[in-house]
Design an enzyme around this catalytic site. Structure first.
Site, mmCIF file in Angstrom:
data_model
loop_
_atom_site.group_PDB
_atom_site.id
_atom_site.type_symbol
_atom_site.label_atom_id
_atom_site.label_comp_id
_atom_site.label_asym_id
_atom_site.label_seq_id
_atom_site.Cartn_x
_atom_site.Cartn_y
_atom_site.Cartn_z
ATOM 1 C CG ASP A 158 -2.459 0.724 1.271
ATOM 2 O OD1 ASP A 158 -3.349 0.642 1.153
ATOM 3 O OD2 ASP A 158 -1.628 1.960 0.817
ATOM 4 C CB ILE A 159 0.911 4.078 -2.143
ATOM 5 C CG1 ILE A 159 2.081 5.337 -2.867
ATOM 6 C CG2 ILE A 159 -0.077 4.808 -2.346
ATOM 7 C CD1 ILE A 159 1.701 5.533 -3.754
ATOM 8 C CG ASN B 226 -12.745 -0.532 3.323
ATOM 9 O OD1 ASN B 226 -12.830 -1.026 4.727
ATOM 10 N ND2 ASN B 226 -11.042 0.069 3.888
ATOM 11 N N GLY C 43 -15.904 2.831 3.557
ATOM 12 C CA GLY C 43 -14.630 3.483 2.948
ATOM 13 C C GLY C 43 -13.955 3.300 2.116
ATOM 14 C CD GLN C 44 -14.851 -0.531 -2.879
ATOM 15 O OE1 GLN C 44 -16.052 -1.221 -2.648
ATOM 16 N NE2 GLN C 44 -14.096 -1.256 -3.393
ATOM 17 C CG HIS D 275 -9.152 -3.189 -2.489
ATOM 18 N ND1 HIS D 275 -9.869 -2.208 -3.028
ATOM 19 C CD2 HIS D 275 -8.658 -2.221 -1.217
ATOM 20 C CE1 HIS D 275 -10.244 -0.975 -2.611
ATOM 21 N NE2 HIS D 275 -9.994 -1.129 -1.099
ATOM 22 C CG HIS E 177 -7.161 -3.119 3.077
ATOM 23 N ND1 HIS E 177 -6.032 -2.022 2.972
ATOM 24 C CD2 HIS E 177 -7.811 -2.453 2.560
ATOM 25 C CE1 HIS E 177 -6.644 -1.056 2.270
ATOM 26 N NE2 HIS E 177 -7.893 -1.256 1.942
HETATM 27 P P1 AMP Z 1 -9.722 1.400 0.589
HETATM 28 O O1 AMP Z 1 -10.227 2.543 1.215
HETATM 29 O O2 AMP Z 1 -10.058 0.267 0.582
HETATM 30 O O3 AMP Z 1 -10.542 1.725 -0.778
HETATM 31 O O4 AMP Z 1 -8.513 1.591 0.158
HETATM 32 C C1 AMP Z 1 -7.951 1.528 -1.149
HETATM 33 C C2 AMP Z 1 -6.070 1.418 -0.847
HETATM 34 O O5 AMP Z 1 -5.632 2.054 -2.117
HETATM 35 C C3 AMP Z 1 -5.326 2.911 0.310
HETATM 36 O O6 AMP Z 1 -4.731 2.212 1.127
HETATM 37 C C4 AMP Z 1 -4.364 3.108 -0.425
HETATM 38 O O7 AMP Z 1 -3.721 3.988 -0.122
HETATM 39 C C5 AMP Z 1 -4.105 2.585 -1.551
HETATM 40 N N1 AMP Z 1 -3.710 2.406 -3.061
HETATM 41 C C6 AMP Z 1 -4.790 3.870 -3.491
HETATM 42 N N2 AMP Z 1 -2.758 4.097 -4.375
HETATM 43 C C7 AMP Z 1 -1.730 2.985 -4.508
HETATM 44 C C8 AMP Z 1 -1.171 3.022 -5.184
HETATM 45 N N3 AMP Z 1 -1.348 3.473 -6.532
HETATM 46 N N4 AMP Z 1 -0.648 2.014 -4.784
HETATM 47 C C9 AMP Z 1 -0.658 1.247 -3.914
HETATM 48 N N5 AMP Z 1 -1.692 1.672 -3.231
HETATM 49 C C10 AMP Z 1 -2.478 2.215 -3.533
#
Ligand code: AMP
Length: 114
Positions: A31-32, A87, A93-94, A100, A102
């Site tokens: 995760d970024i 999520n 919070g998606q 995906h 986590h």
């Molecule tokens: P969600 O809130 O469950 O939709 O989680 C989306 C996740 O994607 C968040 O934890 C972000 O930090 C992560 N995210 C968004 N863009 C990227 C990216 N380019 N590379 C890695 N993680 C990302």
């Protein structure tokens, strides 16, 4: 035609990601914006918006994805435990409309989640 999500762009190698695992069904990358010392996202290669958008035929990929999560946890030596979060939808919070999971580990995680 809708725009590609950021995760689809990662699958298609159009934007970089720290990919740690890949098989026929899924991709895993860090995760970024990590919320724990270990924070990995596991995504199906198939474009599925959320858990709520799964179709019956997707049972063929969901089992392998769960086993991939187990394998990734082993690969990362998450011996003290880990949490898997999915999520689904805005109130959960998606943010990214591509299913995906986590994987969070490396610190004590509280319950209930926020
Ligand atoms: P969600 O809130 O469950 O939709 O989680 C989306 C996740 O994607 C968040 O934890 C972000 O930090 C992560 N995210 C968004 N863009 C990227 C990216 N380019 N590379 C890695 N993680 C990302």
């Amino acid at each position: 035609m809708t725009d590609k999500t950021i995760f689809k762009k990662i699958i298609d190698r159009e934007i970089p990601a720290d990919i740690i695992y890949e098989d026929a069904h899924c991709l895993a990358f860090r995760d970024i914006n990590p919320q724990a010392p270990t924070h990995v996202l596991v995504i199906p290669k198939k474009e599925i918006v959320s858990l709520d958008d799964l179709e019956d035929e997707d049972q063929a990929i969901m089992g392998p994805i769960m086993l991939a999560i187990r394998n990734i946890a082993r690969q990362l030596n998450l011996d003290h435990g880990y949490r898997v979060v999915c999520n689904c939808g805005p109130e959960a919070g998606q943010e990214v409309p591509h299913l995906h999971f986590h994987i969070l580990a490396g610190r004590a995680l509280t319950w209930p989640p926020g």
